[in-house]
Design an enzyme around this catalytic site. Structure first.
Site, PDB file in Angstrom:
ATOM      1  N   LYS A 148       0.691  -1.280  -0.114  1.00 12.67           N
ATOM      2  CA  LYS A 148       0.180  -0.338  -0.005  1.00 12.67           C
ATOM      3  C   LYS A 148       0.867   1.125   0.055  1.00 12.67           C
ATOM      4  O   LYS A 148       2.000   1.216   0.458  1.00 12.67           O
ATOM      5  CB  LYS A 148      -0.813   0.112   1.385  1.00 12.67           C
ATOM      6  CG  LYS A 148      -1.968  -1.125   1.357  1.00 12.67           C
ATOM      7  CD  LYS A 148      -2.955  -0.974   2.568  1.00 12.67           C
ATOM      8  CE  LYS A 148      -3.987  -1.914   2.324  1.00 12.67           C
ATOM      9  NZ  LYS A 148      -5.010  -1.491   1.547  1.00 12.67           N
ATOM     10  N   ARG A 179     -10.471 -11.174   1.419  1.00 11.02           N
ATOM     11  CA  ARG A 179     -11.471 -12.234   0.932  1.00 11.02           C
ATOM     12  C   ARG A 179     -10.620 -13.549   0.901  1.00 11.02           C
ATOM     13  O   ARG A 179     -11.152 -14.750   0.763  1.00 11.02           O
ATOM     14  CB  ARG A 179     -11.757 -11.685  -0.466  1.00 11.02           C
ATOM     15  CG  ARG A 179     -10.578 -11.479  -1.240  1.00 11.02           C
ATOM     16  CD  ARG A 179     -10.750 -10.813  -2.560  1.00 11.02           C
ATOM     17  NE  ARG A 179     -11.057  -9.471  -2.326  1.00 11.02           N
ATOM     18  CZ  ARG A 179     -11.296  -8.539  -3.265  1.00 11.02           C
ATOM     19  NH1 ARG A 179     -11.525  -8.983  -4.592  1.00 11.02           N
ATOM     20  NH2 ARG A 179     -11.162  -7.226  -2.891  1.00 11.02           N
TER      21      ARG A 179
HETATM   22  N1  BES Z   1      -8.176  -3.764   4.134  1.00 16.55           N
HETATM   23  C1  BES Z   1      -8.343  -3.186   2.908  1.00 16.55           C
HETATM   24  C2  BES Z   1      -9.600  -2.463   2.633  1.00 16.55           C
HETATM   25  C3  BES Z   1      -9.583  -1.040   3.250  1.00 16.55           C
HETATM   26  C4  BES Z   1      -9.004  -0.146   2.458  1.00 16.55           C
HETATM   27  C5  BES Z   1     -10.229  -0.671   4.261  1.00 16.55           C
HETATM   28  C6  BES Z   1      -9.161   1.336   3.054  1.00 16.55           C
HETATM   29  C7  BES Z   1     -10.632   0.524   4.608  1.00 16.55           C
HETATM   30  C8  BES Z   1      -9.701   1.401   3.873  1.00 16.55           C
HETATM   31  C9  BES Z   1      -8.474  -4.595   1.738  1.00 16.55           C
HETATM   32  O1  BES Z   1      -7.735  -5.441   2.603  1.00 16.55           O
HETATM   33  C10 BES Z   1      -7.817  -4.028   0.563  1.00 16.55           C
HETATM   34  O2  BES Z   1      -6.598  -3.635   0.635  1.00 16.55           O
HETATM   35  N2  BES Z   1      -8.730  -4.082  -0.401  1.00 16.55           N
HETATM   36  C11 BES Z   1      -8.166  -3.529  -1.563  1.00 16.55           C
HETATM   37  C12 BES Z   1      -8.757  -4.548  -2.799  1.00 16.55           C
HETATM   38  C13 BES Z   1      -8.012  -4.116  -4.232  1.00 16.55           C
HETATM   39  C14 BES Z   1      -6.666  -4.404  -4.082  1.00 16.55           C
HETATM   40  C15 BES Z   1      -9.029  -4.956  -5.090  1.00 16.55           C
HETATM   41  C16 BES Z   1      -8.783  -2.011  -1.751  1.00 16.55           C
HETATM   42  O3  BES Z   1      -9.831  -1.583  -1.355  1.00 16.55           O
HETATM   43  O4  BES Z   1      -7.754  -1.354  -2.345  1.00 16.55           O
HETATM   44 MN    MN Z   2      -5.748  -5.228   1.595  1.00 18.74          MN
END
Ligand code: BES
Ligand code: MN
Ligand code: ZN
Length: 489
Positions: free
Chosen positions: A269, A343
């Site tokens: 990230k 997921r």
């Molecule tokens: N934990 C995150 C989702 C999230 C992001 C929650 C920001 C709250 C605030 C999750 O694991 C994630 O990183 N999801 C990705 C999915 C994508 C790679 C398809 C996302 O939402 O960017």
């Molecule tokens: Mn994630």
């Protein structure tokens, strides 16, 4: 904090550190014979322009004439009729008005709102008093001094006591969820989540089993293990059981995402606000909070909690984009983005849930940033193909003022999850990201009734009052209350 119901008697002799009276607009009189002195003071305050009765406004008078209380706090309800949301706002304002005030024993009075006071006071005062102290000293100057709250009532005391006990149990569950979700990543590890569950098992009639990496291997949880392999923190799979009904009653199953820190893994990230990914186990925390509340209330139902807990970290052994793994269901998964890890761990937990032959399965997860874009911080995202279950959760959310909003789950959205190298890919395109994530989960839920709550936007607040909210514990307990077995006669 102690909560109780007490009969309303003469306010001239009621010893109280703060008598809090809720008043309508306009006029600001409560009209009770017992409270003539309050109405006299309210009339003065309105006349002087110090109090309007507007919803959520407050006015504090020291040593009020004609009352034995040390302080009188007037709280505006706005114009009648007062809806549930207005009651919450007013009681929240009352609780907040005692911040930095010395009052310890407080009393609440509303001419026509005894039930609302009983239902909402534990939540409001619990929120005002909440302090995170696990890794920080409690600040003496912002200490909340209120120790006991009595609701003054003229009638229906037995029903009010029930409502109060229920609200207190929910408030305790919310507080546990907040304390857990607020833990920093280096404290709130998978091992720590397991310990919090085990502590819960010592305090209540809750059985707790904790599976380690070897046990996960034996079960074939290849998706959960793939996420865990990049971290030096050992993963845990936590199973909680509360049996409040007969063995023939199918259990309700709650599955909580327990990513104790989500760096994104090799699909790292960006740095901004990455600290907030310590909250990525808020789903797990809400499951623990529900068990706290359900066990306190001794609900007549069987409940199973499943928490897949792991970090998502990049290291030399971490899972890589393009890797294909086999989960417990036997389906192969192409991990195109290691940041779509929630997921993956949920898919194995959802497969594990089959063994309980559940009445229903609800998973709770901070699953997608896309859900925050779609719904903001107001509603949690609700996904289900079971209309009855979806309706029950929607209405529980409205009743509890912990709302969710139904999102679509058409098969057409699942198109993008196709893979040339596995049975399914873990991401689709950018469009409808919270829906495609739910479609991925749905592939593992064919054996039972299922709903998914995406709490990415509601589980915590950012900014100056950064911290976990405890949502959606209140919604879920409200739902479970209605699922109880009929009372034995
Ligand atoms: N934990 C995150 C989702 C999230 C992001 C929650 C920001 C709250 C605030 C999750 O694991 C994630 O990183 N999801 C990705 C999915 C994508 C790679 C398809 C996302 O939402 O960017
Ligand atoms: Mn994630
Ligand atoms: Zn995540």
């Amino acid at each position: 904090m102690k909560f109780s119901i007490a009969p309303l008697k003469s306010l001239a002799v009621l010893r109280s550190d703060a008598l809090i009276v809720f008043l309508h607009q306009p006029g600001g009189a409560c009209g009770l014979v017992e409270a003539a002195a309050v109405d006299a003071i309210a009339a003065e305050a309105v006349h002087d322009g110090d109090f309007s009765g507007a919803l959520g406004s407050t006015y504090l008078r020291q040593r009020p004439a004609g009352l034995a209380a040390r302080r009188l706090v007037l709280v505006g309800l706005g114009p009648a009729p007062v809806g549930a949301a207005a009651w919450s706002k007013a009681i929240g304002a009352a609780a907040a008005a005692l911040k930095g005030v010395g009052a310890e024993q407080v009393h609440l009075l509303a001419a026509d709102g005894e039930a609302s006071l009983a239902e909402l006071a534990p939540r409001a005062f619990g929120a005002a008093a909440y302090r995170y102290t696990a890794t920080r000293a409690a600040d003496a100057k912002d200490a909340y001094r209120v120790a006991s709250v009595q609701v003054l009532a003229r009638r229906g005391q037995a029903a009010l006591k029930n409502a109060l006990a229920r609200a207190e149990a929910v408030a305790a569950g919310v507080a546990l969820a907040r304390d857990t979700a607020n833990l920093p990543g280096n404290h709130g590890t998978p091992t720590r989540l397991a310990r919090i569950a085990q502590d819960l098992g010592k305090r209540h009639a809750v059985k707790v089993e904790v599976l380690d990496r070897d046990a996960m291997r034996r079960l074939g949880m290849g998706a959960l293990l793939a996420v865990a392999q990049g971290s030096v923190q050992p993963p845990r799979f936590i199973v909680l059981r509360y049996d409040g009904a007969t063995r023939r009653d199918a259990p309700h199953v709650l599955v909580g995402k327990g990513v104790t820190f989500d760096s994104g893994g090799i699909s790292l990230k960006p740095g901004a606000e990455m600290d907030e990914m310590k909250f990525d186990m808020s789903g797990a925390a809400s499951v623990l909070g529900c068990f706290e509340a359900v066990a306190r209330l001794r609900l007549r139902l069987n409940l199973v909690g499943l928490i897949p807990a792991t970090e998502n970290m990049p290291d030399g052994g971490a899972v890589k984009p393009g890797d294909v793994v086999t989960g417990m269901s036997g389906q192969t998964i192409e991990i195109l983005n290691t940041d779509a890890e929630g997921r993956l761990i949920l898919s194995d937990a959802l497969t594990y849930a089959e063994r309980f032959k559940p009445a229903c399965v609800i998973d709770i997860a901070t699953l997608t940033g896309a859900c925050v874009i779609a719904l903001g911080h107001v509603h949690s995202g609700l996904f289900s193909t079971d209309d009855a279950l979806a309706e029950a959760l929607l209405s529980a959310g409205r009743e509890a003022q912990d709302t969710c909003w139904r999102m679509p789950l058409d098969e057409a959205y699942a198109e993008g999850l196709k893979s040339g190298f596995a049975d399914v890919a873990n991401i689709a395109g950018r469009a409808a990201g919270s829906v495609t994530a739910a479609c991925f989960l749905q592939r593992f839920t064919k054996a039972y009734r299922w709903a998914h709550l995406d709490i990415a936007g509601t589980a915590w607040k950012s900014g100056a009052d950064k911290g976990a909210t405890g949502r959606p514990v209140t919604l879920l307990v409200q739902y479970l209350l209605a699922q109880q077995a009929p009372q034995a006669r």
